[in-house]
Design a protein around this motif. Structure first.
Motif, PDB file in Angstrom:
ATOM      1  N   GLU A   6       1.087  -1.332   0.081  1.00  0.00           N
ATOM      2  CA  GLU A   6      -0.001  -0.003  -0.041  1.00  0.00           C
ATOM      3  C   GLU A   6       0.963   1.347   0.058  1.00  0.00           C
ATOM      4  OE1 GLU A   6      -1.992  -2.854   3.106  1.00  0.00           O
ATOM      5  OE2 GLU A   6      -0.221  -2.299   2.584  1.00  0.00           O
ATOM      6  N   SER A   7       0.125   2.217  -0.485  1.00  0.00           N
ATOM      7  CA  SER A   7       0.967   3.795  -0.628  1.00  0.00           C
ATOM      8  C   SER A   7      -0.223   4.618  -0.502  1.00  0.00           C
ATOM      9  CB  SER A   7       1.952   3.911  -1.655  1.00  0.00           C
ATOM     10  OG  SER A   7       1.412   3.736  -2.739  1.00  0.00           O
ATOM     11  N   GLY A   8       0.486   6.020  -0.211  1.00  0.00           N
ATOM     12  CA  GLY A   8      -0.529   6.968  -0.252  1.00  0.00           C
ATOM     13  C   GLY A   8      -1.081   7.582   0.901  1.00  0.00           C
ATOM     14  N   GLY A   9      -0.952   6.847   2.021  1.00  0.00           N
ATOM     15  CA  GLY A   9      -1.474   7.459   3.328  1.00  0.00           C
ATOM     16  C   GLY A   9      -0.828   8.855   3.803  1.00  0.00           C
ATOM     17  N   GLY A  10      -1.328   9.513   4.553  1.00  0.00           N
ATOM     18  CA  GLY A  10      -0.931  10.709   5.002  1.00  0.00           C
ATOM     19  C   GLY A  10      -1.854  11.459   5.972  1.00  0.00           C
ATOM     20  N   LEU A  11      -1.389  12.783   6.378  1.00  0.00           N
ATOM     21  CA  LEU A  11      -2.280  13.635   7.159  1.00  0.00           C
ATOM     22  C   LEU A  11      -3.194  14.516   6.137  1.00  0.00           C
ATOM     23  CD1 LEU A  11      -3.094  14.834   9.704  1.00  0.00           C
ATOM     24  CD2 LEU A  11      -0.972  16.477   9.425  1.00  0.00           C
ATOM     25  N   VAL A  12      -4.507  14.664   6.469  1.00  0.00           N
ATOM     26  CA  VAL A  12      -5.284  15.367   5.553  1.00  0.00           C
ATOM     27  C   VAL A  12      -6.469  16.313   6.452  1.00  0.00           C
ATOM     28  CG1 VAL A  12      -7.009  13.439   5.394  1.00  0.00           C
ATOM     29  CG2 VAL A  12      -6.632  15.111   3.504  1.00  0.00           C
ATOM     30  N   GLN A  13      -6.621  17.188   6.101  1.00  0.00           N
ATOM     31  CA  GLN A  13      -7.868  17.948   6.867  1.00  0.00           C
ATOM     32  C   GLN A  13      -9.322  17.625   6.537  1.00  0.00           C
ATOM     33  OE1 GLN A  13      -7.179  22.020   5.789  1.00  0.00           O
ATOM     34  NE2 GLN A  13      -5.625  22.339   7.349  1.00  0.00           N
ATOM     35  N   PRO A  14     -10.083  17.943   7.470  1.00  0.00           N
ATOM     36  CA  PRO A  14     -11.539  17.325   7.289  1.00  0.00           C
ATOM     37  C   PRO A  14     -11.853  17.847   6.088  1.00  0.00           C
ATOM     38  CG  PRO A  14     -11.253  17.815   9.629  1.00  0.00           C
ATOM     39  CD  PRO A  14      -9.795  18.014   8.793  1.00  0.00           C
ATOM     40  N   GLY A  15     -12.639  17.046   5.306  1.00  0.00           N
ATOM     41  CA  GLY A  15     -13.276  17.640   3.840  1.00  0.00           C
ATOM     42  C   GLY A  15     -12.291  17.386   2.758  1.00  0.00           C
ATOM     43  N   GLY A  16     -10.946  17.187   3.073  1.00  0.00           N
ATOM     44  CA  GLY A  16     -10.350  17.081   2.175  1.00  0.00           C
ATOM     45  C   GLY A  16     -10.313  15.635   1.497  1.00  0.00           C
ATOM     46  N   SER A  17      -9.400  15.056   0.484  1.00  0.00           N
ATOM     47  CA  SER A  17      -9.029  14.052  -0.289  1.00  0.00           C
ATOM     48  C   SER A  17      -7.866  13.347  -0.497  1.00  0.00           C
ATOM     49  CB  SER A  17      -9.388  14.208  -1.783  1.00  0.00           C
ATOM     50  OG  SER A  17     -10.618  14.968  -1.942  1.00  0.00           O
ATOM     51  N   LEU A  18      -7.740  12.207  -0.574  1.00  0.00           N
ATOM     52  CA  LEU A  18      -6.729  11.432  -0.603  1.00  0.00           C
ATOM     53  C   LEU A  18      -6.779   9.933  -1.233  1.00  0.00           C
ATOM     54  CD1 LEU A  18      -3.960  11.736   0.954  1.00  0.00           C
ATOM     55  CD2 LEU A  18      -4.876  10.141   2.820  1.00  0.00           C
ATOM     56  N   ARG A  19      -5.926   9.747  -2.181  1.00  0.00           N
ATOM     57  CA  ARG A  19      -5.974   8.388  -2.812  1.00  0.00           C
ATOM     58  C   ARG A  19      -4.989   7.374  -2.432  1.00  0.00           C
ATOM     59  NH1 ARG A  19      -5.518   6.982  -9.481  1.00  0.00           N
ATOM     60  NH2 ARG A  19      -3.214   7.273  -8.851  1.00  0.00           N
ATOM     61  N   LEU A  20      -5.421   6.223  -2.039  1.00  0.00           N
ATOM     62  CA  LEU A  20      -4.530   5.051  -1.845  1.00  0.00           C
ATOM     63  C   LEU A  20      -4.161   4.305  -2.695  1.00  0.00           C
ATOM     64  CD1 LEU A  20      -5.979   4.231   1.711  1.00  0.00           C
ATOM     65  CD2 LEU A  20      -4.371   5.960   1.289  1.00  0.00           C
ATOM     66  N   SER A  21      -3.051   3.595  -3.078  1.00  0.00           N
ATOM     67  CA  SER A  21      -2.869   2.636  -3.831  1.00  0.00           C
ATOM     68  C   SER A  21      -2.161   1.406  -3.394  1.00  0.00           C
ATOM     69  CB  SER A  21      -1.625   3.042  -4.945  1.00  0.00           C
ATOM     70  OG  SER A  21      -2.095   4.293  -5.500  1.00  0.00           O
ATOM     71  N   CYS A  22      -2.646   0.182  -3.894  1.00  0.00           N
ATOM     72  CA  CYS A  22      -2.278  -1.142  -3.427  1.00  0.00           C
ATOM     73  C   CYS A  22      -1.673  -1.809  -4.657  1.00  0.00           C
ATOM     74  CB  CYS A  22      -3.354  -1.783  -3.002  1.00  0.00           C
ATOM     75  SG  CYS A  22      -3.035  -3.583  -2.646  1.00  0.00           S
ATOM     76  N   ALA A  23      -0.235  -2.004  -4.609  1.00  0.00           N
ATOM     77  CA  ALA A  23       0.287  -2.727  -6.140  1.00  0.00           C
ATOM     78  C   ALA A  23       0.407  -4.195  -5.325  1.00  0.00           C
ATOM     79  CB  ALA A  23       1.571  -2.061  -6.151  1.00  0.00           C
ATOM     80  N   ALA A  24       0.166  -4.960  -6.494  1.00  0.00           N
ATOM     81  CA  ALA A  24       0.211  -6.424  -6.332  1.00  0.00           C
ATOM     82  C   ALA A  24       1.067  -6.929  -7.187  1.00  0.00           C
ATOM     83  CB  ALA A  24      -1.386  -7.105  -6.618  1.00  0.00           C
ATOM     84  N   SER A  25       1.727  -8.109  -6.685  1.00  0.00           N
ATOM     85  CA  SER A  25       2.936  -8.897  -7.242  1.00  0.00           C
ATOM     86  C   SER A  25       2.782 -10.379  -7.051  1.00  0.00           C
ATOM     87  CB  SER A  25       4.131  -8.260  -7.341  1.00  0.00           C
ATOM     88  OG  SER A  25       4.675  -8.426  -5.808  1.00  0.00           O
ATOM     89  N   GLY A  26       3.403 -11.037  -8.010  1.00  0.00           N
ATOM     90  CA  GLY A  26       3.479 -12.392  -7.575  1.00  0.00           C
ATOM     91  C   GLY A  26       2.478 -13.178  -8.477  1.00  0.00           C
ATOM     92  N   ARG A  27       1.748 -14.334  -7.797  1.00  0.00           N
ATOM     93  CA  ARG A  27       0.741 -14.925  -8.544  1.00  0.00           C
ATOM     94  C   ARG A  27      -0.706 -14.246  -8.558  1.00  0.00           C
ATOM     95  NH1 ARG A  27       2.445 -20.435  -9.019  1.00  0.00           N
ATOM     96  NH2 ARG A  27       0.181 -21.172  -8.821  1.00  0.00           N
ATOM     97  N   THR A  28      -0.804 -13.189  -9.279  1.00  0.00           N
ATOM     98  CA  THR A  28      -1.919 -12.122  -8.960  1.00  0.00           C
ATOM     99  C   THR A  28      -3.043 -12.835 -10.019  1.00  0.00           C
ATOM    100  OG1 THR A  28      -0.955 -10.970 -11.096  1.00  0.00           O
ATOM    101  CG2 THR A  28      -0.710 -10.187  -8.746  1.00  0.00           C
ATOM    102  N   PHE A  29      -2.551 -13.859 -10.956  1.00  0.00           N
ATOM    103  CA  PHE A  29      -3.570 -14.552 -11.955  1.00  0.00           C
ATOM    104  C   PHE A  29      -4.597 -15.443 -10.841  1.00  0.00           C
ATOM    105  CE2 PHE A  29      -2.091 -18.836 -11.296  1.00  0.00           C
ATOM    106  CZ  PHE A  29      -0.775 -18.612 -11.139  1.00  0.00           C
TER     107      PHE A  29
END
Length: 124
Positions: A6-29
């Motif tokens: 995972e990535s993209g976390g952090g501190l944000v003010q109320p009413g704000g926006s944030l986008r998290l990402s989750c990169a997968a690898s390995g036997r993703t099929f």
């Protein structure tokens, strides 16, 4: 094995926006669906949203409907969580999980693989 980061976390003010990402690898099929869970301070891990990997069907917890949007990019093997109109109660460690056995499942034990988590804090 499936590895999730995972990535993209952090501190944000109320009413704000944030986008998290989750990169997968390995036997993703072998992955049928992926999901986002969160664990607020002192509480149990709770379901946020899930998406079927190939069909893109989405499922949401009632508490986040209309504010959070789950999506995925198959070519990049990456899942996202767009969070808008954020509230202090969204503060938690957010985890992504991979499910090889079912779709739309809201119980954490159903997910076989997990990332390490990313902290999201909503505060002024």
């Amino acid at each position: 094995q499936v590895q999730l980061v995972e990535s993209g976390g952090g501190l944000v003010q109320p009413g704000g926006s944030l986008r998290l990402s989750c990169a997968a690898s390995g036997r993703t099929f072998s992955v049928v669906a992926m999901g986002w869970f969160r664990q607020p301070p002192g509480k149990e891990r709770e379901f946020v949203a899930a998406i079927t990997w190939r069909g893109g069907l989405t499922y949401y917890a009632d508490s986040v409907k209309g504010r959070l949007t789950i999506s995925r990019d198959i070519a990049k093997n990456t899942m996202y969580l767009q969070m808008n109109s954020m509230k202090p109660e969204d503060t938690a460690v957010y985890y992504c999980g991979a499910d090889r056995g079912g779709v739309g499942r809201t119980s954490a034990p159903a997910y076989e693989y997990w990332g390490q988590g990313t902290q999201v804090t909503v505060s002024s």
